[in-house]
Design a protein around this motif. Structure first.
Motif, PDB file in Angstrom:
ATOM      1  N   TYR A 136      -0.666  -2.306 -20.406  1.00  0.00           N
ATOM      2  CA  TYR A 136      -1.057  -0.927 -20.078  1.00  0.00           C
ATOM      3  C   TYR A 136       0.154  -0.141 -19.596  1.00  0.00           C
ATOM      4  N   MET A 137       0.869  -0.708 -18.636  1.00  0.00           N
ATOM      5  CA  MET A 137       1.991   0.014 -18.028  1.00  0.00           C
ATOM      6  C   MET A 137       3.067   0.305 -19.078  1.00  0.00           C
ATOM      7  N   HIS A 138       3.410  -0.712 -19.847  1.00  0.00           N
ATOM      8  CA  HIS A 138       4.496  -0.557 -20.806  1.00  0.00           C
ATOM      9  C   HIS A 138       4.104   0.373 -21.958  1.00  0.00           C
ATOM     10  N   VAL A 162      -7.066   1.154 -13.246  1.00  0.00           N
ATOM     11  CA  VAL A 162      -5.846   0.343 -13.286  1.00  0.00           C
ATOM     12  C   VAL A 162      -5.768  -0.509 -12.021  1.00  0.00           C
ATOM     13  N   SER A 163      -5.520  -1.796 -12.218  1.00  0.00           N
ATOM     14  CA  SER A 163      -5.471  -2.692 -11.057  1.00  0.00           C
ATOM     15  C   SER A 163      -4.364  -2.273 -10.092  1.00  0.00           C
ATOM     16  N   ASP A 164      -4.638  -2.359  -8.815  1.00  0.00           N
ATOM     17  CA  ASP A 164      -3.604  -2.086  -7.810  1.00  0.00           C
ATOM     18  C   ASP A 164      -2.858  -3.355  -7.429  1.00  0.00           C
ATOM     19  N   LEU A 190       1.532  -5.608  -4.781  1.00  0.00           N
ATOM     20  CA  LEU A 190       1.084  -4.253  -5.094  1.00  0.00           C
ATOM     21  C   LEU A 190       1.718  -3.795  -6.414  1.00  0.00           C
ATOM     22  N   VAL A 191       0.891  -3.244  -7.294  1.00  0.00           N
ATOM     23  CA  VAL A 191       1.411  -2.725  -8.572  1.00  0.00           C
ATOM     24  C   VAL A 191       2.134  -1.404  -8.292  1.00  0.00           C
ATOM     25  N   PRO A 192       3.351  -1.237  -8.798  1.00  0.00           N
ATOM     26  CA  PRO A 192       4.000   0.058  -8.585  1.00  0.00           C
ATOM     27  C   PRO A 192       3.202   1.154  -9.293  1.00  0.00           C
TER      28      PRO A 192
HETATM   29  O1  PMT Z   1     -15.167   3.528 -17.019  1.00  0.00           O
HETATM   30  P1  PMT Z   1     -16.344   4.036 -16.227  1.00  0.00           P
HETATM   31  O2  PMT Z   1     -17.325   2.954 -15.882  1.00  0.00           O
HETATM   32  O3  PMT Z   1     -16.971   5.221 -16.855  1.00  0.00           O
HETATM   33  O4  PMT Z   1     -15.730   4.523 -14.811  1.00  0.00           O
HETATM   34  C1  PMT Z   1     -14.873   5.609 -14.728  1.00  0.00           C
HETATM   35  C2  PMT Z   1     -13.877   5.408 -13.573  1.00  0.00           C
HETATM   36  C3  PMT Z   1     -14.607   5.336 -12.270  1.00  0.00           C
HETATM   37  C4  PMT Z   1     -13.033   4.142 -13.808  1.00  0.00           C
HETATM   38  C5  PMT Z   1     -12.925   6.668 -13.618  1.00  0.00           C
HETATM   39  O5  PMT Z   1     -13.691   7.825 -13.404  1.00  0.00           O
HETATM   40  C6  PMT Z   1     -11.826   6.565 -12.535  1.00  0.00           C
HETATM   41  O6  PMT Z   1     -12.015   6.945 -11.405  1.00  0.00           O
HETATM   42  N1  PMT Z   1     -10.642   6.056 -12.941  1.00  0.00           N
HETATM   43  C7  PMT Z   1      -9.489   5.849 -12.020  1.00  0.00           C
HETATM   44  C8  PMT Z   1      -9.704   4.611 -11.178  1.00  0.00           C
HETATM   45  C9  PMT Z   1      -8.449   4.219 -10.460  1.00  0.00           C
HETATM   46  O7  PMT Z   1      -7.719   3.381 -10.942  1.00  0.00           O
HETATM   47  O8  PMT Z   1      -8.147   4.905  -9.371  1.00  0.00           O
HETATM   48  P2  PMT Z   1      -6.878   4.606  -8.441  1.00  0.00           P
HETATM   49  O9  PMT Z   1      -7.086   5.318  -7.195  1.00  0.00           O
HETATM   50  O10 PMT Z   1      -6.598   3.130  -8.333  1.00  0.00           O
HETATM   51  O11 PMT Z   1      -5.685   5.262  -9.261  1.00  0.00           O
HETATM   52  C10 PMT Z   1      -5.479   6.654  -9.261  1.00  0.00           C
HETATM   53  C11 PMT Z   1      -4.741   7.060 -10.523  1.00  0.00           C
HETATM   54  O12 PMT Z   1      -3.469   6.453 -10.599  1.00  0.00           O
HETATM   55  C12 PMT Z   1      -5.505   6.691 -11.785  1.00  0.00           C
HETATM   56  O13 PMT Z   1      -5.583   7.844 -12.611  1.00  0.00           O
HETATM   57  C13 PMT Z   1      -4.695   5.615 -12.449  1.00  0.00           C
HETATM   58  O14 PMT Z   1      -4.680   5.747 -13.864  1.00  0.00           O
HETATM   59  C14 PMT Z   1      -3.290   5.831 -11.845  1.00  0.00           C
HETATM   60  N2  PMT Z   1      -2.590   4.573 -11.571  1.00  0.00           N
HETATM   61  C15 PMT Z   1      -3.208   3.546 -10.944  1.00  0.00           C
HETATM   62  C16 PMT Z   1      -2.513   2.375 -10.676  1.00  0.00           C
HETATM   63  C17 PMT Z   1      -1.165   2.292 -11.075  1.00  0.00           C
HETATM   64  N3  PMT Z   1      -0.429   1.218 -10.864  1.00  0.00           N
HETATM   65  N4  PMT Z   1      -0.569   3.332 -11.675  1.00  0.00           N
HETATM   66  C18 PMT Z   1      -1.265   4.464 -11.921  1.00  0.00           C
HETATM   67  O15 PMT Z   1      -0.719   5.419 -12.470  1.00  0.00           O
END
Ligand code: PMT
Length: 295
Positions: A136-138, A162-164, A190-192
């Motif tokens: 995903y990241m790459h 996206v997994s944290d 922690l994932v960057p």
């Molecule tokens: O798929 P569904 O069942 O319909 O559900 C939709 C949903 C709840 C998954 C969707 O609406 C949603 O909220 N998606 C984001 C969930 C999430 O990963 O949130 P986060 O707070 O962990 O991340 C915030 C943002 O940073 C996200 O847009 C993510 O793409 C981005 N991110 C996250 C982790 C990471 N390492 N890098 C990122 O850029």
């Protein structure tokens, strides 16, 4: 294309470039959808996964297409896809006509309409699948780099879950973890956050929307605002796990908040909140383009 293999960089580059050239008169959206998987072994037998089936991304893609966008649908392999998403259990509804041997689908309202829509829009839809977090990241980075020259015409909609947390490659055991070794202790790093790099280096002129998922409503707005401060993008859409299908809140860099909630009437008509989200984003995106172009 419904069966995928994971693509290598040159294939992604070629596909995305061809797609952008073919759709050069359209606005382009990159939609991320579904959850990332984190392996626990190098020769992976076990994984950490998450709940997302990709409803949000698949439904939103349909509405982006309806609004004239060409969409790169960057999704978790085997998660829900636009148009086919409602028909996951089709096999049980198929019957064979005894007279002519033809297969008929019964009890599937909207199937013909969905197939027609898919065929109407398929040239404006590019599927790119991922499975694991590192893919995903790459791959997102590779896709965005190719789309960067689109400038403000590019919209990036980060709906994937996206997994944290993950296990660093150098800490992953090579082979299957043995239960004979007793209880398993995992150390997750922690994932960057890739949003920061995306917004400041990879696609600095694009219109970027991220989602914020929480289960505790009292922290949703603050967390959304701090994401905007940290990453400097255009919109955070906040949602709560249990109510995400009927209400979300748009949060802007000014700190202003703008909730969207489906009315009873809209729910009764089986509308989906993604229609309202995408309608609103189209207006914001067009405003963003005209401001950027006038500078
Ligand atoms: O798929 P569904 O069942 O319909 O559900 C939709 C949903 C709840 C998954 C969707 O609406 C949603 O909220 N998606 C984001 C969930 C999430 O990963 O949130 P986060 O707070 O962990 O991340 C915030 C943002 O940073 C996200 O847009 C993510 O793409 C981005 N991110 C996250 C982790 C990471 N390492 N890098 C990122 O850029």
């Amino acid at each position: 294309m419904f069966h995928h293999e994971i693509l290598h960089d040159p294939q992604i580059v070629t596909k995305v470039n061809e797609f952008i050239n073919r759709n050069k008169d359209s606005l382009i959206a990159i939609v991320t959808s579904g959850g990332t998987r984190v392996p626990l072994e190098k020769n992976a037998v076990r994984f950490i996964d998450n709940f997302s089936m990709g409803n949000r991304g698949a439904i939103s893609t349909e509405w982006f297409l309806e609004n004239g966008y060409a969409v790169v649908f960057f999704h978790r392999e085997e998660s829900l896809k636009p148009y086919s998403r409602k028909f996951m259990h089709i096999f049980e509804h198929l019957q064979v006509n005894e007279e002519d041997g033809k297969v008929v689908a019964t009890g599937f309202d909207g199937l013909a309409e969905s197939i027609t829509k898919y065929n109407t829009y398929k040239n404006r839809l590019l599927y790119i699948p991922f499975t694991d977090l590192d893919q995903y990241m790459h791959m997102l980075d590779v896709i965005c780099k190719q789309a960067c020259p689109l400038g403000p015409r590019l919209l990036i909609y980060l709906a994937a879950a996206v997994s944290d947390f993950y296990i660093k490659r150098e800490e992953l055991p090579t082979h299957k973890i043995q239960s004979t070794n007793g209880d398993l202790q995992l150390k997750l790093s922690l994932v960057p956050k890739m949003l920061e790099r995306l917004v400041s280096n990879v696609v600095p002129n694009a219109f970027v929307i991220s989602f914020k998922l929480e289960t505790d409503e009292s922290i949703l707005i603050d967390k959304s605002r701090s994401a905007l401060e940290k990453y400097g993008h255009q919109v955070v859409i906040g949602n709560i796990l249990s109510t995400r299908k009927r209400k979300v809140v748009f949060v802007y860099p000014s700190g202003q908040v703008d909730p969207i909630e489906m009315s009873d009437d809209q729910i009764a008509k089986h509308m989906e909140i993604e229609e309202l989200i995408v309608d609103k984003l189209k207006v914001l995106h067009e405003k963003f383009i005209s401001i950027r172009n006038s500078k």
